[in-house]
Design an enzyme around this catalytic site. Sequence first.
Site, PDB file in Angstrom:
ATOM      1  N   ASP A   1       7.309  30.701  98.527  1.00  0.00           N
ATOM      2  CA  ASP A   1       8.420  30.764  97.583  1.00  0.00           C
ATOM      3  C   ASP A   1       8.000  30.298  96.180  1.00  0.00           C
ATOM      4  OD1 ASP A   1      10.895  30.842  96.398  1.00  0.00           O
ATOM      5  OD2 ASP A   1      11.934  29.793  98.008  1.00  0.00           O
TER       6      ASP A   1
ATOM      7  N   HIS B   1      12.686  32.073  94.372  1.00  0.00           N
ATOM      8  CA  HIS B   1      14.144  32.230  94.291  1.00  0.00           C
ATOM      9  C   HIS B   1      14.714  31.650  92.997  1.00  0.00           C
ATOM     10  CE1 HIS B   1      14.509  28.198  96.391  1.00  0.00           C
ATOM     11  NE2 HIS B   1      15.569  28.101  95.637  1.00  0.00           N
TER      12      HIS B   1
ATOM     13  N   SER C   1      14.677  22.643  94.011  1.00  0.00           N
ATOM     14  CA  SER C   1      13.888  23.850  94.196  1.00  0.00           C
ATOM     15  C   SER C   1      12.903  23.978  93.048  1.00  0.00           C
ATOM     16  CB  SER C   1      14.786  25.072  94.239  1.00  0.00           C
ATOM     17  OG  SER C   1      15.217  25.285  95.538  1.00  0.00           O
TER      18      SER C   1
HETATM   19  N1  ARG Z   1      17.950  27.259 101.019  1.00  0.00           N
HETATM   20  C1  ARG Z   1      17.245  27.244  99.771  1.00  0.00           C
HETATM   21  C2  ARG Z   1      18.174  26.831  98.641  1.00  0.00           C
HETATM   22  O1  ARG Z   1      19.222  26.322  98.881  1.00  0.00           O
HETATM   23  C3  ARG Z   1      16.601  28.552  99.497  1.00  0.00           C
HETATM   24  C4  ARG Z   1      17.521  29.657  99.130  1.00  0.00           C
HETATM   25  C5  ARG Z   1      16.819  30.920  98.764  1.00  0.00           C
HETATM   26  N2  ARG Z   1      16.236  31.592  99.923  1.00  0.00           N
HETATM   27  C6  ARG Z   1      16.928  32.387 100.759  1.00  0.00           C
HETATM   28  N3  ARG Z   1      16.317  32.910 101.780  1.00  0.00           N
HETATM   29  N4  ARG Z   1      18.196  32.631 100.590  1.00  0.00           N
HETATM   30  O2  ARG Z   1      18.179  27.227  97.520  1.00  0.00           O
HETATM   31  N1  GLU Z   2      16.745  25.704  97.923  1.00  0.00           N
HETATM   32  C1  GLU Z   2      17.344  24.604  97.249  1.00  0.00           C
HETATM   33  C2  GLU Z   2      17.445  24.796  95.738  1.00  0.00           C
HETATM   34  O1  GLU Z   2      17.529  25.846  95.240  1.00  0.00           O
HETATM   35  C3  GLU Z   2      16.593  23.389  97.584  1.00  0.00           C
HETATM   36  C4  GLU Z   2      16.870  23.103  98.964  1.00  0.00           C
HETATM   37  C5  GLU Z   2      17.793  21.959  99.109  1.00  0.00           C
HETATM   38  O2  GLU Z   2      19.013  22.113  98.928  1.00  0.00           O
HETATM   39  O3  GLU Z   2      17.241  20.908  99.387  1.00  0.00           O
HETATM   40  O4  GLU Z   2      17.544  23.897  94.975  1.00  0.00           O
END
Ligand code: ARG
Ligand code: GLU
Length: 729
Positions: free
Chosen positions: A221, A85, A652
């Site tokens: 990921d 991502h 991330s």
């Molecule tokens: N929750 C994670 C973050 O805040 C992953 C986001 C990307 N993945 C998704 N399925 N939307 O960035």
């Molecule tokens: N998915 C998050 C990011 O893009 C990391 C997850 C979190 O917020 O801990 O940085």
Amino acid sequence: MIKNLLLSLLFVISGLPLFAGEGMWLPLLLSQLNEKEMQSMGMKMTAEDIYSINKSSLKDAIVHFGGGCTGEIISSTGLLLTNHHCGYSQIQSHSSLENNYVENGFWSKNRNEELSNPGLTATFIISMAEVTNDIMKGISENMTLAEKQSTIDKNIESIKKSYPRQPYQDIMVKAFYKGNQYYLFVTETYKDVRLVAAPPSSIGNFGVDSDNWVWPRHTCDFSLFRIYADENNHPAEYSPNNVPFKPRHFLPISLDGIKENDFTMIFGFPGRTNEYLPSESIRQITDLSDPAKVAIRTRALDIMHKYMQTDESTKIKYVTKAARISNGWKKWQGEMEGLKKTKAIEKKQKFEAEYNRLLKSNPALQAKYGGVLEELNHNTIEANKYVKISEYSVELLRVNIEILRNYSRLDAIVRVFENNGAAEAAKKIDELKAWAPGYFKDYVRAIDEDIFADLFKMYYHDIDTAYHFPRLDMLAPDQPGYTEKVKMLFDGSPLASQTQMDYFINQSTENVIKAIQNDGLYLFYKEMLDQYRAKVSPKVSHFEKLTEEGMEKYMAAQMAVFKDKRFYPDANSTLRITYGKVNGYSPRDAVKYEFQTWLDGVMEKYIPGNYEYDLPQKLIDLYQKKDFGPYAENGRIPVCFIASNHTTGGNSGSPAIDAYGNLIGLNFDRTWEGTMSDYNYDASICRNIMVDIRYVLFILDKYGDCKHLVDEMKLVHPRSAKKPKKAGK
Ligand code: ARG
Ligand code: GLU
């Protein structure tokens, strides 16, 4: 053993947590604040192995990737690992119908096939130093906030000029502890960062929105890039003559896996946390701002999903748009739940009572900081009046309604016309022309129109009439005929279809400007925006300033009152270390989560044809044939794991590192119940989610046929090795 016991005793006496997971620590201060604790938790390295300016250390393998994520170097040839991502927009930008890398993955067979990405950067931290005294020079107590800020800005500019650096290095200064301390960073930013490999979305984003923020997780990921440098190994713009970057350090990769209670650390660039807020601020989040944002996005997402379910092409167009809105929507729900579950407000109130008791017992501190906390809480209660209107305005103008969001483009054309004349405006119009086809390719008017109608009905009902505006009243959302009026607004908008855009844009600049100024939806947008700027944003900034000023003092006060407590600064997109242990958790009564997931679990979730849980046949075949290479553990492929590392957005792509300094995983998410760690870390339920590095290697090698890339890496077996190999070059 005895040493550990003594250490534990020390922690009990000093009030330090026994098995800390909390804290995003400064690499520079590890030896002073954390080394002993880290070693007591199982770490076999010294602080100097992690951060050193005298020799190569782990920090030389960590980069800020594209300014928002983290990446790590995993070969002597500049291979850079980060999340799928995080590399998504690059993967997407190289994709076409014929070569759909989002759908099918991208696997370069040799270096000539690696793809360059204009604008993408990778930044190393060369050194850091505290510069509080230099930055605070000339600051006095009775300065206004603005005077203070301008003095600080001047001091920052001057130190940036005078601090020793190489021509290819940059200097960055950042505030810590709410502006009570300043640190300077010498950085090197590489600008030729090429895409090397990425799995198909069905693997790299398996589980899409349903699994996002959720444990147990089964997502791979990751994406792989390579940094290129000039012939001196220095940063350079893209050139075919650039060569693979040779790092000072890269992370060896452990194939030995993890066990419960293993020490882990995460090294990376966490974006923003707010751990020292007063109780009323937490109440504002749980009772006002999170619920407002969640309510609006629930409506918007319901409408998107309704359309996505009935039509395949709509689904393709809206998956990314829905994901963007859903990421925060889901996180805030977890945040509210977690803050309630861990009784964060009561916890803060107890802390405040103790703080007040200690403050009162110290006349000097009382004289300096008395009333600071009360004033902060008081201001927050005052500010509460504006939270809902402010969240609604932002969500409606900037987030959920695509057509309104893009009216800022038309508005910019008008402003350029008024300020810089027709010739400049014509350039802006050309930009709009070039942008439009991409926008319309993925635009479904019916969805946007429904969202518009629903959200303004909500606004009309939920928001005080003091913030209603004439053109909203004219739509009369509570009267019959409302949807027809909305339809008419869209009918007249150049942003509703390519045909309307063509009709609108292919005329003289003056006429384009006139057409914008006569467009009903533009006038609606302007009216709402103008009212927001007149009545809402000044209030919001007023209270933000008060909070900023108050928090600077309150932070200093907390540190003075609890002299012996270790304080870590809130995240601010600078390099930090957080450490914890591999561990499951119990989210609610009678439910216990294990710490590791397996490829078997991926197959359990598999739903053929489903946009979240479909899988490529090749992965199923590998699974059935058990063609796992050296990456399996007892005949099974490990997939993801969790630990008590304190992380946030920006982490991330951060490496999960074992006790010896080897890479064991790739951070990409947190568990739903634990997302409140941005305000209230609680080791009982806060877990970060990582891809097991063995799953990454399995996919790269067996699925992507990229053994040649794995061969560039250094695979190690620290558990089976008699003497643990020193992490190194
Ligand atoms: N929750 C994670 C973050 O805040 C992953 C986001 C990307 N993945 C998704 N399925 N939307 O960035
Ligand atoms: N998915 C998050 C990011 O893009 C990391 C997850 C979190 O917020 O801990 O940085």
